[in-house]
Design a protein around this motif. Structure first.
Motif, PDB file in Angstrom:
ATOM      1  N   ASP A 100       0.824  -1.199   0.000  1.00 47.71           N
ATOM      2  CA  ASP A 100       0.000   0.000   0.000  1.00 47.71           C
ATOM      3  C   ASP A 100       0.864   1.257   0.000  1.00 47.71           C
ATOM      4  O   ASP A 100       2.095   1.187  -0.109  1.00 47.71           O
ATOM      5  N   GLU A 101       0.211   2.400   0.112  1.00 45.78           N
ATOM      6  CA  GLU A 101       0.962   3.661   0.065  1.00 45.78           C
ATOM      7  C   GLU A 101       1.982   3.783   1.194  1.00 45.78           C
ATOM      8  O   GLU A 101       3.106   4.245   0.958  1.00 45.78           O
ATOM      9  N   PRO A 102       1.661   3.370   2.443  1.00 48.20           N
ATOM     10  CA  PRO A 102       2.693   3.390   3.484  1.00 48.20           C
ATOM     11  C   PRO A 102       3.897   2.513   3.123  1.00 48.20           C
ATOM     12  O   PRO A 102       5.032   2.854   3.457  1.00 48.20           O
ATOM     13  N   SER A 103       3.666   1.390   2.440  1.00 47.93           N
ATOM     14  CA  SER A 103       4.778   0.537   1.993  1.00 47.93           C
ATOM     15  C   SER A 103       5.675   1.313   1.037  1.00 47.93           C
ATOM     16  O   SER A 103       6.912   1.252   1.124  1.00 47.93           O
ATOM     17  N   TYR A 104       5.045   2.029   0.133  1.00 53.30           N
ATOM     18  CA  TYR A 104       5.795   2.848  -0.826  1.00 53.30           C
ATOM     19  C   TYR A 104       6.580   3.943  -0.107  1.00 53.30           C
ATOM     20  O   TYR A 104       7.770   4.148  -0.384  1.00 53.30           O
ATOM     21  N   GLN A 105       5.934   4.633   0.818  1.00 49.76           N
ATOM     22  CA  GLN A 105       6.606   5.722   1.536  1.00 49.76           C
ATOM     23  C   GLN A 105       7.785   5.203   2.352  1.00 49.76           C
ATOM     24  O   GLN A 105       8.836   5.857   2.433  1.00 49.76           O
ATOM     25  N   ARG A 106       7.650   4.013   2.954  1.00 54.47           N
ATOM     26  CA  ARG A 106       8.764   3.438   3.704  1.00 54.47           C
ATOM     27  C   ARG A 106       9.948   3.139   2.778  1.00 54.47           C
ATOM     28  O   ARG A 106      11.112   3.346   3.152  1.00 54.47           O
ATOM     29  N   ALA A 107       9.653   2.657   1.578  1.00 54.29           N
ATOM     30  CA  ALA A 107      10.719   2.355   0.621  1.00 54.29           C
ATOM     31  C   ALA A 107      11.453   3.625   0.211  1.00 54.29           C
ATOM     32  O   ALA A 107      12.691   3.647   0.126  1.00 54.29           O
ATOM     33  N   ILE A 108      10.711   4.696  -0.003  1.00 54.60           N
ATOM     34  CA  ILE A 108      11.327   5.971  -0.395  1.00 54.60           C
ATOM     35  C   ILE A 108      12.166   6.524   0.756  1.00 54.60           C
ATOM     36  O   ILE A 108      13.296   6.999   0.555  1.00 54.60           O
TER      37      ILE A 108
END
Length: 239
Positions: free
Chosen positions: A88-96
């Motif tokens: 999800d979007e939190p997963s994406y933000q953590r990767a960034i």
């Protein structure tokens, strides 16, 4: 010699051509990754499928299992390859926040989606997973579309005309495109490859609103949409 000559089923020439070409091109330098890095991403995605019991280990080995990739890249690749519904979007933000750039993320999404596509297709027709090509030398182009902007997606995208300018016209033509088409536009080469697969496996985009169009012999448009809808439901695809 085609990529699926070992299949007992007759494979459409256009589909076999695009699958073979995409597999060969994985070893080429991309927009943000070298040939070695791109193959490592593809190999990591394949190994994740094998480890999860979704794919059979090929007799010649998977050739690459993600060696040289950072821990954040490996996690993103594994999550996208095996359990994308939980990304999800939190997963994406953590990767960034862990050091991955938004451009690198988009290219990774494109590579993972394509190798999973090819591997699942090979499994479906009962042929071994195809060996990866050799990595080609050279540096990635690192070209970001000048009109890319943060719209309503997690990642920046190239807007439709007129805001997207010449880049949008080259990518989309004159007709506006929804986010599901533009999602990879931050890395135009990956978007173009996605469209190539879509046109061979589903139908040319120009026929999407032509409900009488029959792209696959033996399957009506209604039957195609029933299959697509059922697969999407099983995979919990929110689209």
């Amino acid at each position: 010699m085609g990529i699926y000559d070992d299949s007992k089923y007759e494979i459409n020439e256009d589909l076999e051509e695009v699958h073979g070409r995409h597999l060969r091109e994985l070893g080429n330098p991309g927009t943000w990754g070298t040939g070695e890095q791109r193959l490592a991403i593809a190999g990591c995605a394949r190994q994740a499928g094998i480890d999860a019991g979704l794919l059979e280990e090929p007799e010649n080995g998977s050739q690459s299992s993600g060696g040289g990739l950072s821990s954040v890249v490996k996690k993103v690749v594994n999550d996208l390859a095996v359990l994308p519904k939980y990304f999800d979007e939190p997963s994406y933000q953590r990767a960034i926040k862990s050091g991955l750039t938004e451009e690198e993320f988009v290219e990774i999404v494109g590579i993972v989606a394509r190798i999973v596509d090819l591997d699942v297709f090979a499994r479906g027709i009962g042929v071994p997973l195809k060996p990866f090509p050799e990595a080609q030398s050279g540096e990635p182009s690192r070209e970001r579309p000048e009109t890319a902007a943060q719209e309503q997606s997690w990642v920046p995208t190239v807007p439709n005309l007129p805001e997207g300018g010449d880049v949008a016209k080259a990518l989309y033509g004159e007709m506006p495109k929804p986010y599901i088409v533009r999602g990879l536009s931050l890395v135009p080469d990956e978007m173009k490859r996605h469209i190539e697969l879509e046109q061979a496996q589903y139908m040319p985009l120009k026929h999407v609103r032509d409900f009488d169009h029959q792209h696959h012999v033996g399957l009506t448009r209604v039957q195609v949409e029933v299959v697509a809808g059922r697969v999407s439901a099983i995979n919990q695809c929110f689209y």
